[in-house]
Design a protein around this motif. Structure first.
Motif, short mmCIF file in Angstrom:
data_model
loop_
_atom_site.label_atom_id
_atom_site.label_comp_id
_atom_site.label_asym_id
_atom_site.label_seq_id
_atom_site.Cartn_x
_atom_site.Cartn_y
_atom_site.Cartn_z
N ASP A 193 62.83 5.63 14.86
CA ASP A 193 62.24 6.66 14.01
C ASP A 193 63.13 7.90 13.91
O ASP A 193 63.27 8.50 12.85
CB ASP A 193 60.87 7.05 14.54
CG ASP A 193 59.88 5.90 14.44
OD1 ASP A 193 60.07 5.04 13.56
OD2 ASP A 193 58.92 5.86 15.24
N ILE A 219 55.59 7.17 10.57
CA ILE A 219 56.77 8.00 10.34
C ILE A 219 57.53 7.57 9.09
O ILE A 219 58.03 8.41 8.32
CB ILE A 219 57.70 7.98 11.59
CG1 ILE A 219 58.77 9.05 11.46
CG2 ILE A 219 58.28 6.61 11.81
CD1 ILE A 219 58.25 10.44 11.55
N SER A 220 57.60 6.26 8.84
CA SER A 220 58.30 5.77 7.64
C SER A 220 57.56 6.20 6.38
O SER A 220 58.19 6.59 5.38
CB SER A 220 58.43 4.25 7.69
OG SER A 220 59.19 3.84 8.81
#
Length: 332
Positions: A52, A139-140
């Motif tokens: 991440d 997070i993506s």
């Protein structure tokens, strides 16, 4: 009362010095951010999964390459094409607009601080535990949302800018080409855009401050626990906390410097028409992202290994070339 005189013209030496510093800042910023991009992009090419943190750094490097390009174009416009006794030309206005709406860097820094909090802080409250897990999983999606929001805001602001520019031209023609009125309307439009863009940066900055404060509290709690239990000084969690805080504190310092320079440049450019002061502010704004990129490289283990690899490759190449030149059999 402080009164600044209008410095509309500067000497050739001052322009040359400012342009040299701008080229140097652009080169450093471009190389550092391009290096971060290439290291992470090469892992994608080799089909190696990115964590991440690397994804955030990849997006930040792309955003900052765009930012450095805008600041360098602004420096070139300021030194060679824009005369302070004249209204701001359309190309310089467009560069200023694109620079102002580039808020992706702040959102990405906030995303990185939230990621550090979710990975490093041990929460005790159920809601905070669920929130940290959600941040780690999404997070993506957050990065994709930041990119989409930045693109949408760019399109909206550019459309609004050109629509108000058309209104300005129409108004000036209606008012019999009043030059002073043209200046005032143009400056008012740019100031309005500046105010809207920086009000939009308040929410991510507050999130960044809250998450950084939580990380600082977690570090203090962890250090007190280590003193009680007399654990080893080389604790991995302690080192991770310190590296994360070093990155966040450095970004905070550079962001405050850049924000203050941008804030001071507004009256210098629109009210006092002070070219030297505007040059100094642009130079400070260009130096801040370059310095933070260097700090990110020094604090990331993968990027440090890549730097070491590049330096060893360059050293071996120079040695081979020197040996090749010194070998008498290669001399004809």
């Amino acid at each position: 009362m402080l009164i600044l005189t209008s410095i509309s013209t500067v000497s050739y030496e001052v322009k040359s010095t400012f342009l040299f510093i701008s080229v140097l800042e652009f080169a450093v910023g471009f190389l550092t951010n391009a290096f971060i991009f290439l290291v992470n992009f090469w892992d994608i090419v080799k089909r190696q999964p990115l964590n991440d943190c690397d994804r955030v750094l990849l997006c930040r490097s792309i955003s900052r390459l765009f930012l450095h390009g805008l600041l360098f174009l602004s420096a070139v416009q300021l030194t060679h094409f824009q005369k302070m006794k004249e209204p701001l030309n359309h190309s310089y206005q467009a560069i200023i607009m694109l620079w102002m709406i580039d808020q992706a860097n702040l959102w990405l820094a906030t995303c990185l601080s939230l990621l550090y909090c979710s990975k490093l802080i041990r929460f005790s409250h159920t809601f905070l535990i669920c929130l940290a897990r959600w941040v780690s999983r999404k997070i993506s999606h957050m990065l994709l949302g930041i990119i989409l929001c930045s693109c949408i805001c760019t399109v909206i602001c550019v459309w609004d800018f050109f629509s108000r520019l058309h209104f300005t031209v129409t108004t000036v023609l209606f008012m019999n080409n009043n030059t002073r009125l043209n200046w005032q309307i143009t400056d008012l439009n740019l100031f309005y855009s500046f105010l809207i863009c920086y009000l939009w940066s308040v929410p991510p900055f507050l999130l960044f401050l809250v998450s950084s404060w939580m990380l600082t509290v977690s570090l203090g709690r962890h250090m007190r626990t280590m003193k009680v239990h007399t654990r080893d000084s080389r604790d991995p969690s302690l080192e991770a906390h310190i590296k994360a805080l070093k990155s966040l504190v450095s970004f905070f310092c550079f962001f405050v410097m850049s924000f203050c320079a941008a804030l001071i440049s507004v009256p210098l450019l629109f009210l006092w028409r002070n070219k030297i002061g505007t040059m100094v502010c642009v130079g400070i704004m260009a130096a801040c992202p370059s310095g933070h990129a260097a700090i990110l490289i020094s604090g990331n283990a993968k990027l440090r290994r890549a730097v070491t690899t590049v330096l060893l490759w360059a050293q071996s190449s120079l040695k081979v070339r020197a040996d090749h030149k010194a070998d008498p059999r290669t001399l004809c």
